[in-house]
Design a protein around this motif. Structure first.
Motif, PDB file in Angstrom:
ATOM      1  N   LEU A   1      12.628  14.945  -1.216  1.00 54.09           N
ATOM      2  CA  LEU A   1      12.656  13.789  -0.305  1.00 54.09           C
ATOM      3  C   LEU A   1      11.551  13.895   0.740  1.00 54.09           C
ATOM      4  CD1 LEU A   1      16.484  13.265   0.264  1.00 54.09           C
ATOM      5  CD2 LEU A   1      14.936  11.859  -1.107  1.00 54.09           C
ATOM      6  N   LYS A   2      11.268  15.118   1.170  1.00 49.30           N
ATOM      7  CA  LYS A   2      10.180  15.324   2.120  1.00 49.30           C
ATOM      8  C   LYS A   2       8.849  14.958   1.476  1.00 49.30           C
ATOM      9  CE  LYS A   2      10.329  18.918   4.743  1.00 49.30           C
ATOM     10  NZ  LYS A   2      10.264  20.321   5.239  1.00 49.30           N
ATOM     11  N   ILE A   3       8.678  15.304   0.204  1.00 54.35           N
ATOM     12  CA  ILE A   3       7.450  14.948  -0.508  1.00 54.35           C
ATOM     13  C   ILE A   3       7.325  13.429  -0.603  1.00 54.35           C
ATOM     14  CG2 ILE A   3       6.181  15.192  -2.675  1.00 54.35           C
ATOM     15  CD1 ILE A   3       6.433  17.783  -1.092  1.00 54.35           C
ATOM     16  N   ARG A   4       8.412  12.766  -0.946  1.00 49.97           N
ATOM     17  CA  ARG A   4       8.378  11.299  -1.014  1.00 49.97           C
ATOM     18  C   ARG A   4       7.964  10.704   0.341  1.00 49.97           C
ATOM     19  NH1 ARG A   4      10.854   8.310  -5.101  1.00 49.97           N
ATOM     20  NH2 ARG A   4      12.076   9.450  -6.662  1.00 49.97           N
ATOM     21  N   GLU A   5       8.561  11.207   1.409  1.00 48.79           N
ATOM     22  CA  GLU A   5       8.282  10.670   2.745  1.00 48.79           C
ATOM     23  C   GLU A   5       6.821  10.852   3.124  1.00 48.79           C
ATOM     24  OE1 GLU A   5       9.543  11.598   7.404  1.00 48.79           O
ATOM     25  OE2 GLU A   5      10.581  12.590   5.728  1.00 48.79           O
ATOM     26  N   GLN A   6       6.268  12.022   2.835  1.00 51.71           N
ATOM     27  CA  GLN A   6       4.884  12.277   3.213  1.00 51.71           C
ATOM     28  C   GLN A   6       3.897  11.481   2.371  1.00 51.71           C
ATOM     29  OE1 GLN A   6       4.792  16.516   2.866  1.00 51.71           O
ATOM     30  NE2 GLN A   6       5.913  16.852   4.778  1.00 51.71           N
ATOM     31  N   LEU A   7       4.188  11.308   1.103  1.00 46.29           N
ATOM     32  CA  LEU A   7       3.308  10.497   0.255  1.00 46.29           C
ATOM     33  C   LEU A   7       3.382   9.032   0.660  1.00 46.29           C
ATOM     34  CD1 LEU A   7       3.873  12.075  -3.279  1.00 46.29           C
ATOM     35  CD2 LEU A   7       2.071  12.538  -1.626  1.00 46.29           C
ATOM     36  N   LEU A   8       4.550   8.577   1.066  1.00 44.14           N
ATOM     37  CA  LEU A   8       4.690   7.195   1.525  1.00 44.14           C
ATOM     38  C   LEU A   8       3.880   6.983   2.804  1.00 44.14           C
ATOM     39  CD1 LEU A   8       6.179   4.528   0.920  1.00 44.14           C
ATOM     40  CD2 LEU A   8       7.992   5.295   2.436  1.00 44.14           C
ATOM     41  N   LYS A   9       3.897   7.958   3.695  1.00 48.10           N
ATOM     42  CA  LYS A   9       3.094   7.854   4.911  1.00 48.10           C
ATOM     43  C   LYS A   9       1.601   7.832   4.577  1.00 48.10           C
ATOM     44  CE  LYS A   9       6.236   9.766   8.338  1.00 48.10           C
ATOM     45  NZ  LYS A   9       6.444  10.822   9.352  1.00 48.10           N
ATOM     46  N   GLU A  10       1.209   8.630   3.608  1.00 45.84           N
ATOM     47  CA  GLU A  10      -0.190   8.633   3.181  1.00 45.84           C
ATOM     48  C   GLU A  10      -0.599   7.252   2.688  1.00 45.84           C
ATOM     49  OE1 GLU A  10      -3.996   9.599   2.166  1.00 45.84           O
ATOM     50  OE2 GLU A  10      -2.603  10.817   3.332  1.00 45.84           O
ATOM     51  N   LEU A  11       0.263   6.616   1.913  1.00 49.59           N
ATOM     52  CA  LEU A  11      -0.032   5.275   1.413  1.00 49.59           C
ATOM     53  C   LEU A  11      -0.173   4.272   2.552  1.00 49.59           C
ATOM     54  CD1 LEU A  11       2.175   4.753  -1.779  1.00 49.59           C
ATOM     55  CD2 LEU A  11      -0.290   4.444  -1.612  1.00 49.59           C
ATOM     56  N   ARG A  12       0.751   4.302   3.490  1.00 51.61           N
ATOM     57  CA  ARG A  12       0.769   3.297   4.549  1.00 51.61           C
ATOM     58  C   ARG A  12      -0.272   3.552   5.625  1.00 51.61           C
ATOM     59  NH1 ARG A  12       7.411   2.890   4.915  1.00 51.61           N
ATOM     60  NH2 ARG A  12       7.651   1.379   3.221  1.00 51.61           N
ATOM     61  N   MET A  13      -0.561   4.808   5.903  1.00 55.84           N
ATOM     62  CA  MET A  13      -1.559   5.115   6.915  1.00 55.84           C
ATOM     63  C   MET A  13      -2.954   4.715   6.469  1.00 55.84           C
ATOM     64  SD  MET A  13      -0.516   8.830   8.464  1.00 55.84           S
ATOM     65  CE  MET A  13      -2.187   8.960   9.104  1.00 55.84           C
ATOM     66  N   HIS A  14      -3.225   4.862   5.187  1.00 55.19           N
ATOM     67  CA  HIS A  14      -4.564   4.559   4.657  1.00 55.19           C
ATOM     68  C   HIS A  14      -4.457   3.445   3.609  1.00 55.19           C
ATOM     69  CE1 HIS A  14      -4.570   8.870   5.897  1.00 55.19           C
ATOM     70  NE2 HIS A  14      -5.604   8.445   6.597  1.00 55.19           N
ATOM     71  N   GLU A  15      -3.770   2.390   4.038  1.00 52.01           N
ATOM     72  CA  GLU A  15      -3.503   1.294   3.096  1.00 52.01           C
ATOM     73  C   GLU A  15      -4.785   0.701   2.538  1.00 52.01           C
ATOM     74  OE1 GLU A  15      -1.315  -3.098   3.071  1.00 52.01           O
ATOM     75  OE2 GLU A  15      -1.009  -1.708   4.739  1.00 52.01           O
ATOM     76  N   SER A  16      -5.789   0.500   3.394  1.00 52.33           N
ATOM     77  CA  SER A  16      -7.027  -0.127   2.925  1.00 52.33           C
ATOM     78  C   SER A  16      -7.707   0.727   1.854  1.00 52.33           C
ATOM     79  CB  SER A  16      -7.970  -0.346   4.103  1.00 52.33           C
ATOM     80  OG  SER A  16      -8.229   0.876   4.772  1.00 52.33           O
ATOM     81  N   LEU A  17      -7.681   2.051   2.034  1.00 52.36           N
ATOM     82  CA  LEU A  17      -8.301   2.941   1.039  1.00 52.36           C
ATOM     83  C   LEU A  17      -7.585   2.848  -0.303  1.00 52.36           C
ATOM     84  CD1 LEU A  17     -10.031   5.345   0.063  1.00 52.36           C
ATOM     85  CD2 LEU A  17      -8.340   6.856   1.131  1.00 52.36           C
ATOM     86  N   TRP A  18      -6.251   2.946  -0.281  1.00 56.07           N
ATOM     87  CA  TRP A  18      -5.525   2.993  -1.554  1.00 56.07           C
ATOM     88  C   TRP A  18      -5.448   1.632  -2.239  1.00 56.07           C
ATOM     89  CZ3 TRP A  18      -5.813   7.501  -3.232  1.00 56.07           C
ATOM     90  CH2 TRP A  18      -5.664   8.602  -2.396  1.00 56.07           C
ATOM     91  N   ARG A  19      -5.486   0.552  -1.474  1.00 54.93           N
ATOM     92  CA  ARG A  19      -5.586  -0.759  -2.132  1.00 54.93           C
ATOM     93  C   ARG A  19      -6.921  -0.897  -2.857  1.00 54.93           C
ATOM     94  NH1 ARG A  19      -1.804  -4.555  -1.395  1.00 54.93           N
ATOM     95  NH2 ARG A  19      -0.335  -4.357   0.353  1.00 54.93           N
ATOM     96  N   GLN A  20      -7.969  -0.350  -2.234  1.00 58.19           N
ATOM     97  CA  GLN A  20      -9.289  -0.394  -2.861  1.00 58.19           C
ATOM     98  C   GLN A  20      -9.304   0.426  -4.153  1.00 58.19           C
ATOM     99  OE1 GLN A  20     -11.782  -2.179  -1.715  1.00 58.19           O
ATOM    100  NE2 GLN A  20     -13.352  -1.551  -3.188  1.00 58.19           N
ATOM    101  N   VAL A  21      -8.496   1.495  -4.191  1.00 55.31           N
ATOM    102  CA  VAL A  21      -8.470   2.356  -5.378  1.00 55.31           C
ATOM    103  C   VAL A  21      -7.619   1.746  -6.490  1.00 55.31           C
ATOM    104  CG1 VAL A  21      -7.732   4.610  -6.247  1.00 55.31           C
ATOM    105  CG2 VAL A  21      -8.904   4.450  -4.049  1.00 55.31           C
ATOM    106  N   PHE A  22      -6.411   1.272  -6.152  1.00 56.21           N
ATOM    107  CA  PHE A  22      -5.446   0.883  -7.178  1.00 56.21           C
ATOM    108  C   PHE A  22      -5.502  -0.597  -7.571  1.00 56.21           C
ATOM    109  CE2 PHE A  22      -2.989   4.496  -5.143  1.00 56.21           C
ATOM    110  CZ  PHE A  22      -3.356   5.417  -6.117  1.00 56.21           C
ATOM    111  N   ASP A  23      -5.661  -1.483  -6.581  1.00 57.90           N
ATOM    112  CA  ASP A  23      -5.515  -2.909  -6.885  1.00 57.90           C
ATOM    113  C   ASP A  23      -6.630  -3.512  -7.725  1.00 57.90           C
ATOM    114  OD1 ASP A  23      -3.122  -2.948  -5.682  1.00 57.90           O
ATOM    115  OD2 ASP A  23      -3.695  -4.128  -3.927  1.00 57.90           O
ATOM    116  N   PRO A  24      -7.888  -3.060  -7.627  1.00 63.47           N
ATOM    117  CA  PRO A  24      -8.907  -3.661  -8.506  1.00 63.47           C
ATOM    118  C   PRO A  24      -8.586  -3.521  -9.988  1.00 63.47           C
ATOM    119  CG  PRO A  24      -9.959  -2.454  -6.729  1.00 63.47           C
ATOM    120  CD  PRO A  24      -8.497  -2.149  -6.648  1.00 63.47           C
TER     121      PRO A  24
END
Length: 1021
Positions: free
Chosen positions: A856-879
């Motif tokens: 659960l701690k891993i899930r929480e930290q990965l979720l924070k990574e996604l939300r903190m750097h939303e612009s970066l990960w949208r650029q990686v995944f959404d195209p």
């Protein structure tokens, strides 16, 4: 055993219980249960059925006493003696459904009425409204206050309904003050405005009924349905107000103690302004001020506490503890640095310097005294204070730090911050500490040129703890006196003489063990750090203890309302202390520049340095002049200790000046004593050219991809706006009662080693802490091809480096065919985690050195990574797949309990990108259909901690993940194509560093380029 010893009290019950026997005497069938119209409001003591099906007596069941029928009116319930009523005391009955006026309660002796306590009547079956209260008259006799048919008491005053008021506020205040003067509290029930009419309904504070919805905690209320009611209404559009009493009765007596009613203790708006202005002062002090200004005010200290808590809650609404801390640090112009745990993102160390502390520090960096204390914050973390000294003999707080542990690593970081703050200024010349080996080692590394001494006070405290119990009080005083004489030895010859006397004294008293302890623990290894004949050879400004730091600890703690302060509160208290120090030191500067002591005028040798050197230094010279006259006559040698230790002319140098007919000049004085201002010492502190520094950053950022630029500016915004910080508060340390002893420290080390070792029976790494990874698959550029030479027993032919065991055998039997054969020789451990829909995240936790239950701690930290750097990960995944970022957020964000649903399964390789970037690790996803590697996307290999950590998972059974640990120069799958197309230039170094292992894997597997990307795999455990 008497029947009374078996009485048990139950809960609410409507069950009649008839006992079979009564102390051997049959009881008639007259036991009947009284009928209650409202069982929820009737408190009953129920009968309790034992395991042998016997039932105990219901005390609330009305009985017809068989003993009373037989005429035994004065005997107890089976006791041996009757109830004895003492003389001269009225005997009122205790009416509990039925009166037993003279019976005891069934012990071996009957109940005896004690002296001096008049009994009263308690009507258990009567309602509160119908009870009769007795008041005591002037003659000491009780006076009954009668009630009317409605259970109300007569009111001895009435409101003047003919009076008019000019405003609503005036009317409300008059009503409440008039009622309070007569022992009642009137509150606003409701108000209503319709057109030109405005009405306010008043009621007694005891009016209404309490309706509790609490299920966990016990609640209560003072409301008893008091019928009093009054209406206030306006005439002429609110310009005239009147009152009308509709019900003038109360069902209770007047209030005697208003301190017991929160409404009567409410603070006025003026009071709240005072609390707001002084909320950083102790609550007790504010309470004393308010009650002193108005003795009639009915306040208790808890009221001040509640108001302060409410103010703080309103001020910091929506802010986390770390956001509040950073906000106050920026608001007060502190310079601060923080270190966080890379895995948990919890703050571990905080270093901060007040703006005025930095000013004083740069002016007087000559002496630093460092010590840690406890009981300052709610996290139980050590609080480190760095204290300096001015030329006027005043102490000041130079810097502060909150550290996670008193270890070399933490102290080293703090001292490095100190050194970086002093860039461009003189480094410390003298450092005093206690015998904390971690701190001593850190000081030696960061400030190798400074003179380092040990605190004599702490040495004595250690000696007290070790040896005092072996002496009587008189002997101990003599021992301490002899020890301090030894410490004050001015020459080595005197030291040896005093040491021989010290040894002879202890041996004569048959205490050779004490001398051996002193010699081995202190005198032989550390005498050069605290004995005068050695420390006075170098500069020390007469500082031999860290008592200045201890004094600072006490001063700071005197501001604390408690020892469980938040970190932002701790910073505020430091702010108060530093501001006071700054003013006091400026005062001493002005005194030294303007004031001349009378006895200094009478010494011609000092004439040319008056008002140019601190008064404290001049006083030292004045004492040395006196020693010149007395000491040089008696002793042939001066010793020159004032010159070597303080930089002031000693007796022999003053004598030479006198013989030459010269006066003492300012050039003869060390620079430390001549400084009477806050200008930086020696070197100039250069300002930062902001434009030039940003231009350098711009050149570095321009070549990076857009998503990297966005990520950089998001982090920059977090620094400038700490309200957006995602840092977690420190973990609360347990069992910290002062600094742990050396023995307990060693025990903790042994325990940590034991708990962090490999347990073959469980086939897992057992970690004492879930926060910091201790074991995983490590490789480095230099050692990646260096494997272990030790071969475990019970080898498997396909997995030669795995030590076999029951769980390992099962894992190999189930998954061997699904693990790519190319890595079989390099696997040293297989961990099959629990298949509950979280198996992917469990495997990642194991790879990071944590327990699998940390998923659960891993899930929480990965979720924070996604939300903190939303612009970066949208650029990686959404195209590649529009909406893929949002789908990934939903997959990782698990809100349920227990097994995860299909919508929360882990997907690879997408989650692998987050793992690699968040933790700075290499991620391998192995699958017989195709495997790949994911490196961190932004940073290069030189930016990650070495040896590089590897998280390797294997996809098996078309829906389950397991963890494998690799060792040696193993073949490495090629990088994922999505990583290759989105990585930065710095991150390209990962591929270069591990190219040989990647080429080996491709050569062994003949992998085609079109199979480079792993299929979109779901965890369907």
């Amino acid at each position: 055993m008497s029947w009374f010893s078996n009485y048990l009290f139950g809960d609410y019950s409507d069950e009649s219980v008839v006992p079979d026997s009564y102390e051997g005497t049959a009881i008639s069938d007259s036991f009947e249960k009284p009928v209650s119209s409202n069982l929820r409001e009737t408190e009953v003591v129920s009968g309790i059925r034992y395991r042998d099906n016997t039932v105990q007596l219901d005390l609330n069941t009305p009985v017809e006493d068989p003993y009373a029928q037989q005429g035994y009116s004065n005997f107890g319930y089976g006791g041996d003696y009757s109830f004895v009523q003492q003389e001269c005391y009225p005997n009122d009955s205790y009416d509990c459904h039925q009166s037993y006026s003279n019976f005891g309660y069934g012990g071996e002796q009957s109940f005896v009425q004690q002296e001096c306590y008049p009994t009263q009547s308690y009507g258990c079956e009567q309602s509160f409204e119908h009870q009769v209260y007795s008041n005591v008259g002037d003659d000491g006799e009780p006076e009954d206050v009668s009630v009317d048919e409605e259970g109300c008491y007569p009111v001895t005053f009435s409101f003047d309904t003919t009076q008019t008021f000019s405003s609503r506020k005036e009317m409300v205040r008059w009503v409440q003050d008039t009622a309070k003067d007569n022992g009642y509290l009137i509150v606003t029930k409701r108000s209503n405005k319709r057109g030109e009419n405005y009405k306010i309904w008043f009621q007694c504070t005891f009016g209404g009924e309490h309706k509790s919805v609490a299920t966990q905690r016990k609640t209560g209320s003072k409301k008893i349905g008091c019928p009093f009611e009054m209406i206030g209404f306006s005439e002429s559009s609110g310009s005239v107000w009147r009152i009308e009493v509709t019900k003038a009765k109360h069902n209770h007596t007047p209030i005697e103690n208003f301190e017991g009613h929160a409404y009567a203790r409410r603070l006025s708006s003026e009071d709240k302004k005072l609390v707001l202005a002084e909320q950083d002062i102790r609550n007790q002090s504010i309470w004393r001020t308010l009650t002193k200004n108005n003795p009639a005010r009915k306040l208790i200290p808890k009221d001040i506490h509640n108001v302060v808590q409410k103010i703080n809650a309103e001020k910091n609404v929506g802010n986390s503890p770390m956001q509040k801390l950073e906000n106050i640090l920026i608001e007060k112009n502190y310079t601060y640095y923080m270190r966080t745990n890379e895995i948990s993102n919890e703050v571990e160390d905080v270093f901060f310097v007040h703006e005025k502390s930095f000013t004083m520090w740069c002016a007087f960096p000559h002496v630093l005294m460092i010590d840690a204390t406890y009981k300052t914050n709610m996290y139980n973390l050590p609080f480190v204070q760095v204290v300096g000294m001015t030329s006027t003999n005043k102490s000041f707080t130079a810097a502060c730090a909150v550290i996670s542990a008193e270890k070399s690593e933490n102290y080293l970081w703090v001292l490095q911050m100190i050194k970086s703050m002093l860039a461009g200024c003189m480094e410390p010349r003298v450092i005093l500490t206690d015998r904390d080996f971690a701190l001593m080692n850190a000081c030696e590394q960061v400030f190798p040129k400074a003179h380092k001494y040990l605190c004599r006070f702490h040495i004595q405290q250690n000696i007290n703890k070790n040896s005092k119990k072996k002496f009587s009080d008189k002997e101990w005083k003599e021992f301490v006196r002899t020890f301090w004489t030894l410490c004050e030895s001015t020459t080595e010859e005197i030291y040896m003489y005093n040491l021989e006397n010290f040894e002879a004294q202890l041996k004569e008293a048959d205490r050779e063990q004490v001398f051996d302890y002193m010699k081995k623990s202190w005198l032989d290894p550390y005498r050069e750090k605290f004995v005068s004949c050695w420390i006075n050879r170098t500069i020390n400004f007469h500082q031999t203890t860290t008592n200045r730091v201890e004094s600072m600890h006490a001063t700071l703690k005197s501001h604390f309302p408690s020892h469980r302060n938040t970190l932002d509160k701790l910073v505020l208290y430091v702010d108060h202390v530093v501001a006071k120090q700054y003013s006091e030191i400026r005062n001493t500067f002005e005194t030294s520049l303007r004031k001349v002591m009378t006895h200094h005028k009478n010494q011609p040798m000092l004439a040319y340095i008056l008002r140019k050197v601190s008064i404290y230094a001049i006083e030292l010279l004045s004492m040395e002049l006196k020693r010149k006259e007395d000491g040089l006559r008696a002793y042939a040698s001066c010793g020159c200790q004032l010159f070597t230790s303080c930089g002031l002319p000693c007796a022999c140098r003053l004598k030479n000046l006198e013989n030459k007919g010269q006066h003492l000049r300012i050039t003869h004085i060390d620079v430390f004593w001549k400084k009477l201002d806050f200008k930086p010492a020696r070197n100039k502190i250069e300002d930062i050219d902001v434009d030039a520094e940003f231009e350098k950053l711009k050149k570095q950022i321009d070549p990076t991809p857009p998503q990297v630029k966005r990520s950089f500016f998001e982090k920059f915004q977090q620094i400038l706006n700490p309200g957006n910080s995602n840092k977690k508060p420190p973990a609360v340390l347990k069992k910290t009662r002062g600094r742990p002893t050396l023995k307990s420290q060693e025990e903790r080390k042994v325990e940590a080693t034991r708990q962090s070792s490999y347990n073959p029976s469980e086939e897992t790494w057992v970690d004492a802490s879930d926060d910091v990874p201790r074991h995983s698959s490590y490789i480095s550029a230099e050692d990646s091809c260096r494997g272990k030479n030790t071969k475990p027993l019970n080898l498997h032919p396909d997995f030669p480096n795995i030590k076999l065991g029951p769980k390992t055998d099962i894992a190999i039997r189930n998954y061997a065919s699904q693990i790519p054969k190319v890595i079989h020789p390099y696997i040293v451990k297989i961990k099959d985690v629990k298949p509950d829909g979280h198996c992917g995240f469990r495997s990642v936790a194991v790879g990071l050195g944590l327990k699998q239950n940390s998923y659960l701690k891993i899930r929480e930290q990965l979720l924070k990574e996604l939300r903190m750097h939303e612009s970066l990960w949208r650029q990686v995944f959404d195209p590649e797949n529009v909406g893929h970022y949002d789908a990934l957020v939903k997959q990782i964000d698990f809100q349920g309990v227990g097994r995860a649903g299909i919508e929360n399964y882990m997907s690879m390789p997408e989650t692998g990108f987050l793992i690699a970037q968040r933790y700075g690790v290499i991620v391998h996803t192995f699958d017989i259909r195709g495997s790949d590697t994911i490196f961190p996307m932004l940073g290069g290999p030189n930016e990650a901690e070495e040896p590089h950590m590897v998280v390797a998972v294997v996809f098996v059974d078309n829906g389950h993940f397991i963890h494998v640990e690799l060792e040696g120069c193993y073949p490495m799958p090629p990088p994922n194509l999505l990583w290759t197309s989105n990585r930065t230039e710095r991150a390209a170094g990962w591929h270069t560093l591990y190219r040989d292992q990647i080429d080996t894997y491709e050569m062994l597997t003949y992998r085609s380029p079109d199979l480079n990307a792993t299929p979109y795999v779901h965890d369907v455990s």
